[in-house]
Design a protein around this motif. Structure first.
Motif, PDB file in Angstrom:
ATOM      1  N   SER A  23     -55.845 -34.397  29.914  1.00 33.21           N
ATOM      2  CA  SER A  23     -57.116 -33.852  29.438  1.00 33.21           C
ATOM      3  C   SER A  23     -57.631 -34.608  28.231  1.00 33.21           C
ATOM      4  O   SER A  23     -56.849 -35.057  27.383  1.00 33.21           O
ATOM      5  N   ALA A  24     -58.949 -34.728  28.172  1.00 32.20           N
ATOM      6  CA  ALA A  24     -59.604 -35.384  27.040  1.00 32.20           C
ATOM      7  C   ALA A  24     -60.932 -34.688  26.782  1.00 32.20           C
ATOM      8  O   ALA A  24     -61.638 -34.330  27.729  1.00 32.20           O
ATOM      9  N   PRO A  25     -61.285 -34.494  25.515  1.00 29.62           N
ATOM     10  CA  PRO A  25     -62.605 -33.938  25.230  1.00 29.62           C
ATOM     11  C   PRO A  25     -63.678 -34.976  25.513  1.00 29.62           C
ATOM     12  O   PRO A  25     -63.501 -36.164  25.227  1.00 29.62           O
ATOM     13  N   VAL A  26     -64.773 -34.542  26.118  1.00 30.46           N
ATOM     14  CA  VAL A  26     -65.917 -35.405  26.401  1.00 30.46           C
ATOM     15  C   VAL A  26     -67.187 -34.624  26.073  1.00 30.46           C
ATOM     16  O   VAL A  26     -67.161 -33.397  25.997  1.00 30.46           O
ATOM     17  N   SER A  27     -68.273 -35.335  25.897  1.00 32.28           N
ATOM     18  CA  SER A  27     -69.562 -34.702  25.639  1.00 32.28           C
ATOM     19  C   SER A  27     -70.533 -35.117  26.737  1.00 32.28           C
ATOM     20  O   SER A  27     -71.192 -36.159  26.634  1.00 32.28           O
ATOM     21  N   PRO A  28     -70.609 -34.332  27.806  1.00 34.89           N
ATOM     22  CA  PRO A  28     -71.540 -34.676  28.890  1.00 34.89           C
ATOM     23  C   PRO A  28     -72.981 -34.637  28.394  1.00 34.89           C
ATOM     24  O   PRO A  28     -73.339 -33.830  27.528  1.00 34.89           O
ATOM     25  N   LEU A  29     -73.786 -35.520  28.930  1.00 31.15           N
ATOM     26  CA  LEU A  29     -75.206 -35.507  28.604  1.00 31.15           C
ATOM     27  C   LEU A  29     -76.015 -35.672  29.879  1.00 31.15           C
ATOM     28  O   LEU A  29     -75.517 -36.201  30.868  1.00 31.15           O
ATOM     29  N   THR A  30     -77.229 -35.186  29.841  1.00 34.44           N
ATOM     30  CA  THR A  30     -78.111 -35.258  30.998  1.00 34.44           C
ATOM     31  C   THR A  30     -79.230 -36.243  30.697  1.00 34.44           C
ATOM     32  O   THR A  30     -79.901 -36.146  29.667  1.00 34.44           O
ATOM     33  N   VAL A  31     -79.417 -37.191  31.618  1.00 30.08           N
ATOM     34  CA  VAL A  31     -80.462 -38.199  31.486  1.00 30.08           C
ATOM     35  C   VAL A  31     -81.162 -38.306  32.831  1.00 30.08           C
ATOM     36  O   VAL A  31     -80.504 -38.563  33.849  1.00 30.08           O
ATOM     37  N   SER A  32     -82.459 -38.076  32.856  1.00 27.82           N
ATOM     38  CA  SER A  32     -83.264 -38.159  34.079  1.00 27.82           C
ATOM     39  C   SER A  32     -82.645 -37.368  35.227  1.00 27.82           C
ATOM     40  O   SER A  32     -82.571 -37.829  36.353  1.00 27.82           O
ATOM     41  N   GLY A  33     -82.141 -36.190  34.912  1.00 20.81           N
ATOM     42  CA  GLY A  33     -81.588 -35.310  35.930  1.00 20.81           C
ATOM     43  C   GLY A  33     -80.151 -35.597  36.314  1.00 20.81           C
ATOM     44  O   GLY A  33     -79.550 -34.829  37.058  1.00 20.81           O
ATOM     45  N   GLY A  34     -79.554 -36.686  35.838  1.00 19.32           N
ATOM     46  CA  GLY A  34     -78.154 -37.003  36.135  1.00 19.32           C
ATOM     47  C   GLY A  34     -77.273 -36.655  34.956  1.00 19.32           C
ATOM     48  O   GLY A  34     -77.715 -36.684  33.812  1.00 19.32           O
ATOM     49  N   ARG A  35     -76.022 -36.305  35.241  1.00 20.73           N
ATOM     50  CA  ARG A  35     -75.062 -36.003  34.174  1.00 20.73           C
ATOM     51  C   ARG A  35     -74.128 -37.201  33.999  1.00 20.73           C
ATOM     52  O   ARG A  35     -73.702 -37.818  34.979  1.00 20.73           O
ATOM     53  N   TYR A  36     -73.791 -37.470  32.744  1.00 20.22           N
ATOM     54  CA  TYR A  36     -72.971 -38.631  32.415  1.00 20.22           C
ATOM     55  C   TYR A  36     -71.979 -38.285  31.313  1.00 20.22           C
ATOM     56  O   TYR A  36     -72.231 -37.381  30.508  1.00 20.22           O
ATOM     57  N   VAL A  37     -70.882 -39.033  31.282  1.00 18.66           N
ATOM     58  CA  VAL A  37     -69.960 -39.017  30.149  1.00 18.66           C
ATOM     59  C   VAL A  37     -69.745 -40.466  29.739  1.00 18.66           C
ATOM     60  O   VAL A  37     -69.815 -41.374  30.569  1.00 18.66           O
TER      61      VAL A  37
END
Length: 158
Positions: free
Chosen positions: A46-60
């Motif tokens: 496990s690792a902490p991540v901060s997902p973000l949304t850009v143009s409707g897509g989710r990314y890490v």
């Protein structure tokens, strides 16, 4: 891009604290926990991540593209993404399109404002502003996060 500094000493302790709080069902801003099978052992990592949304897509974003979690994601292609007590199976695909990576990185300081200064302190970016993040896009790993397809049912099962 500036020289990448060694990983700050406090980062490992901060990651452990984020994981512990998550296990208790607490959330810390946009931080989630990505749990991926280890590439060698298959044990959950496990690792902490901060997902973000850009143009409707989710990314890490992995600031260190050769970090263990990024290498595990490349090997497995799937994970569990949790936030508080909610968890979802996801598939992750590394973004290779440089324009999309720049777009995601440009959005990072706006979407994850408390995480952006860490990139600058670690020397990944020159500052926590969108232009500096876009300039660092070629030096980080960006993964698109999608819901995992439903598990296939075994048609031969009784």
């Amino acid at each position: 891009m500036p020289d990448v500094k060694p990983v700050p000493r406090w980062l490992r302790a901060a990651n452990r604290a984020a994981l512990a709080l998550s296990r208790l069902g607490l959330t810390m801003g946009p931080v989630g926990v990505l749990t991926v099978p280890g590439r060698r052992t298959g044990k959950p990592r496990s690792a902490p991540v901060s997902p973000l949304t850009v143009s409707g897509g989710r990314y890490v974003v992995s600031a260190l593209p050769d970090s263990d979690w990024a290498r595990n994601v490349r090997a497995a292609g799937h994970a569990q993404l949790s936030r508080g007590r909610r968890s979802e199976p996801v598939t992750l695909t590394e973004v290779t399109d440089s324009t999309l990576k720049e777009q995601v990185m440009r959005a990072y300081p706006r979407e994850v404002p408390k995480g952006a200064p860490m990139f600058a302190r670690a020397g990944i970016t020159t500052s926590p502003d969108p232009d500096a993040f876009a300039a660092a896009a070629g030096h980080v790993a960006v993964f698109q996060v999608r819901p995992a397809p439903p598990a296939r049912r075994n048609e031969d099962a009784p």
